[in-house]
Design an enzyme around this catalytic site. Structure first.
Site, PDB file in Angstrom:
ATOM      1  N   ASP A  34       3.725   0.720   0.944  1.00 39.83           N
ATOM      2  CA  ASP A  34       2.594   1.124   0.765  1.00 39.83           C
ATOM      3  C   ASP A  34       1.916   1.898   2.158  1.00 39.83           C
ATOM      4  O   ASP A  34       2.397   1.294   3.209  1.00 39.83           O
ATOM      5  CB  ASP A  34       1.748   0.038   0.439  1.00 39.83           C
ATOM      6  CG  ASP A  34       0.029   0.298   0.616  1.00 39.83           C
ATOM      7  OD1 ASP A  34      -0.479   1.167  -0.233  1.00 39.83           O
ATOM      8  OD2 ASP A  34      -0.818  -0.470   1.198  1.00 39.83           O
TER       9      ASP A  34
ATOM     10  N   ASP B 298       0.318  -5.040   0.976  1.00 41.46           N
ATOM     11  CA  ASP B 298      -0.495  -6.074   1.318  1.00 41.46           C
ATOM     12  C   ASP B 298      -1.946  -6.217   0.466  1.00 41.46           C
ATOM     13  O   ASP B 298      -2.718  -7.022   0.803  1.00 41.46           O
ATOM     14  CB  ASP B 298      -0.749  -6.075   2.873  1.00 41.46           C
ATOM     15  CG  ASP B 298      -1.893  -4.886   3.174  1.00 41.46           C
ATOM     16  OD1 ASP B 298      -1.983  -3.916   2.639  1.00 41.46           O
ATOM     17  OD2 ASP B 298      -2.643  -4.932   4.291  1.00 41.46           O
TER      18      ASP B 298
ATOM     19  N   ASP C  92      -1.433  -3.377  -4.784  1.00 40.85           N
ATOM     20  CA  ASP C  92       0.058  -3.231  -4.548  1.00 40.85           C
ATOM     21  C   ASP C  92       0.559  -4.410  -5.489  1.00 40.85           C
ATOM     22  O   ASP C  92       1.867  -4.409  -5.705  1.00 40.85           O
ATOM     23  CB  ASP C  92       0.390  -3.544  -3.127  1.00 40.85           C
ATOM     24  CG  ASP C  92      -0.136  -2.734  -2.303  1.00 40.85           C
ATOM     25  OD1 ASP C  92      -0.093  -1.398  -2.707  1.00 40.85           O
ATOM     26  OD2 ASP C  92      -0.487  -2.971  -1.037  1.00 40.85           O
TER      27      ASP C  92
END
Length: 614
Positions: free
Chosen positions: A307, A496, A500
């Site tokens: 990410d 995080d 996600d």
């Protein structure tokens, strides 16, 4: 270890007495050694048999009883000693792997000072509740997670996150439980209860892993479980053959030797010791692995998907460039923008407000969520927003340049005319590019998944060294991308945020950055990093790969021992004493080899060369 030590001592004394011709004394001491060693596994074997469980301990019990009936008391004592020693070493290996987890809990102080109107009150940490105000003096540990309300200091969180350099903290910045306060006094607001904070959660997560086994552990169990009754059947057939050929005692003795030779005791412990040692070790350098299965899958990873926001980047957007039209000063533009953005909670608004400390607040402010803000400043109507909402006008080329450089562009309009642009960017983490290089050196592909626009994503990806960029991804798009990547190669997803979570759950291994981050991300992930240094990732993968190699070697050795010893025992090449010695020494070797998995990667250093190949 005490029963094994007693067993070994009396066994040795028995041999010495036997060599000295004191046969009766030798027999007595050997019996003591036999009983001391058998005490460690016979009761458990009997209880297992009563509950319908056939284990390796049962084979050892039968072999020891049979050896005694055949007047081989020294061999029975040797068998009991070596098997009990192997069991004790396994228990010791398990205990050592958990010592680091128990040590984490000692980082939490026994008491805390709660700040109240009437003064500070010292209470047990267990009585600390969320939202309590805690006073933490210089050099004291934080009793629970919190946010700084008052004061500035530096904190040493190395024991918790592995980050060795002290971190400066001030108002509104988080502090983790168990970290050590520096030279300043802090007032913090607890964000977790004293008994349920990030440190206790880490310990709970890792302890859960001790009760689970990975694919290879299950493979070892699948081999060992049917092998126990198969060995009993084989030994029975050997004894029956002796009856048929008219030499029962010789073949009964061989049946006992076969029983010991084919016992899968090394197989039973080949993987658990390795997995638990490796997981316990990983927790000490900031990697929380939730299960043995996750650890084993982690060692197969060939692709890592990141990410962007908060993972590859710092998660704190900052104003990096300002462009204005003629006649408008940079400071003026920022003052106007900060005034209208002061009341907004958007990350871009926070970045602009932070660039102008103590800025005035605009009046008549109205916000169009996702597009921008309008307000009145010093008699002027100021609007700020995306180029998709406000036309950059003559600054269109500048807006494109800022976007190509990876910045999010905020257009500022005064009284209906565009007066400037503000470029805001969430900078890459300092270690991001180094981490990507380390992964590539391990022959691991890297991918960036982000919801940001393609130009911003590509600019940051180039800096990080990532070629495969997938931008403007919704949470479901990320999950679909991970599913496709996983179908091609074992893939880890690192994130995080709540968005996600679907991707983390879809990956071969989901990795949450920061065990105190989004609860949804941590819950969906198989692995959580207690810190935020990305260089933990290649170090942890190297650690897992090494663990898998050790597991494979252990399983191969355990099988080889059975394959080699079985025919030697069946044809009488090795007697009971020789088989016991070879088989149990090999078991000790398997345990010691598994314990090697507890070694940390060759170079686990934060803010330096964080990871090297093991």
């Amino acid at each position: 270890m005490l029963p094994s030590a007693i067993s070994g001592l009396f066994l040795i004394v028995g041999y010495v007495l036997a060599w000295s011709g004191l046969d009766i004394s030798a027999l007595v001491t050997q019996w003591i050694g036999l009983l001391a060693g058998a005490f460690t596994f016979v009761p458990g074997a009997v209880r297992g048999l009563l509950h319908g469980r056939l284990g390796v301990g049962l084979l050892m019990t039968i072999a020891a009883v049979g050896a005694v009936l055949l007047s081989h008391v020294p061999e029975a004592a040797a068998l009991a000693f070596i098997f009990s020693l192997a069991e004790a070493l396994e228990d010791r290996a398990m205990a050592r792997a958990k010592e680091g987890l128990r040590a984490l809990l000692t980082l939490i102080p026994e008491t805390a000072r709660i700040s109240q109107e009437g003064g500070d009150t010292v209470v047990p940490v267990a009585d600390v509740r969320k939202l309590d105000l805690l006073r933490v003096g210089a050099g004291e540990r934080f009793a629970t997670d919190g946010v700084v309300v008052e004061g500035r200091s530096s904190i040493d969180a190395s024991a918790v996150t592995g980050e060795s350099i002290p971190v400066e903290v001030g108002p509104d910045e988080p502090v983790p439980a168990g970290s050590v306060n520096g030279s300043g006094s802090l007032l913090i607001e607890a964000t977790a209860d004293g008994r349920e904070n990030s440190l206790t959660q880490i310990v709970e997560l890792v302890e859960q892993a001790h009760a689970r086994k990975g694919e290879r552990a299950r493979l070892a169990d699948r081999i060992a479980r049917p092998l126990v009754p198969a060995v009993l059947v084989a030994a029975g057939l050997v004894a029956l053959f002796g009856v048929v050929v008219g030499d029962p005692w010789t073949w009964v003795e061989r049946a006992l030797v076969v029983l010991v030779a084919a016992s899968p005791c090394a197989m039973a412990i080949a993987v658990p010791v390795t997995v638990i040692s490796a997981i316990g070790s990983a927790s000490k350098f900031g990697v929380v692995i939730k299960s043995g299965g996750a650890f084993e899958r982690f060692g197969t990873i060939r692709t890592v998907a990141f990410d962007k926001t908060g993972t590859l980047t710092q998660g704190h957007p900052q104003v990096t460039e300002v462009r204005t039209v003629s006649g408008i000063a940079r400071e003026t533009l920022l003052t106007w923008a900060a005034a209208v953005e002061a009341a907004s909670t958007h990350p871009l608004a926070s970045a602009i407000s932070a660039s102008v400390p103590n800025a005035q607040v605009a009046s008549d402010v109205s916000e169009d969520a996702g597009r921008g803000v309008l307000g009145r400043v010093d008699g002027r109507v100021i609007r700020t927003g995306s180029p998709r909402w406000i036309d950059p006008g003559g600054l269109r080329t500048d807006a494109d340049e800022l976007a190509e450089a990876g910045m999010t562009v905020v257009v500022v309009e005064a009284d209906g005319g565009t007066v400037g642009l503000i470029g805001v960017r969430d900078e890459l983490r300092p270690e991001a590019a180094e981490t990507v290089r380390m992964l590539h050196a391990q022959d691991i592909n890297t991918v960036m998944l982000t919801g940001d626009d393609a130009r911003t994503a590509r600019a940051l990806a180039v800096e990080a060294g990532i070629d495969d960029v997938r931008a403007e991804q919704l949470p479901t798009d990320k999950a679909d991308a991970i599913t496709r990547l996983t179908a091609e190669r074992p893939t880890a997803m690192v994130g995080d945020g709540i968005n996600d979570a679907p991707a983390l759950a879809s990956a071969t291994v989901g990795i949450a950055m920061g065990a105190t981050g989004s609860a949804a991300a941590v819950e969906s992930a198989d692995i959580a990093f207690t810190g935020h240094d990305l260089r933990l990732l290649p170090a942890a993968i190297a650690h897992a790969r090494r663990g898998r190699r050790i597991m494979t070697a252990n399983i191969a050795l355990a099988l080889a021992i059975i394959v080699v010893l079985f025919p030697l025992a069946l044809f009488g090449v090795l007697g009971l004493a020789g088989v016991v010695l070879v088989h149990e020494v090999a078991e000790v070797v398997v345990i010691l080899n598994g314990v090697r998995a507890a070694r940390k990667p060759a170079a686990v250093r934060v803010h330096g060369a964080m990871a090297q190949s093991v």
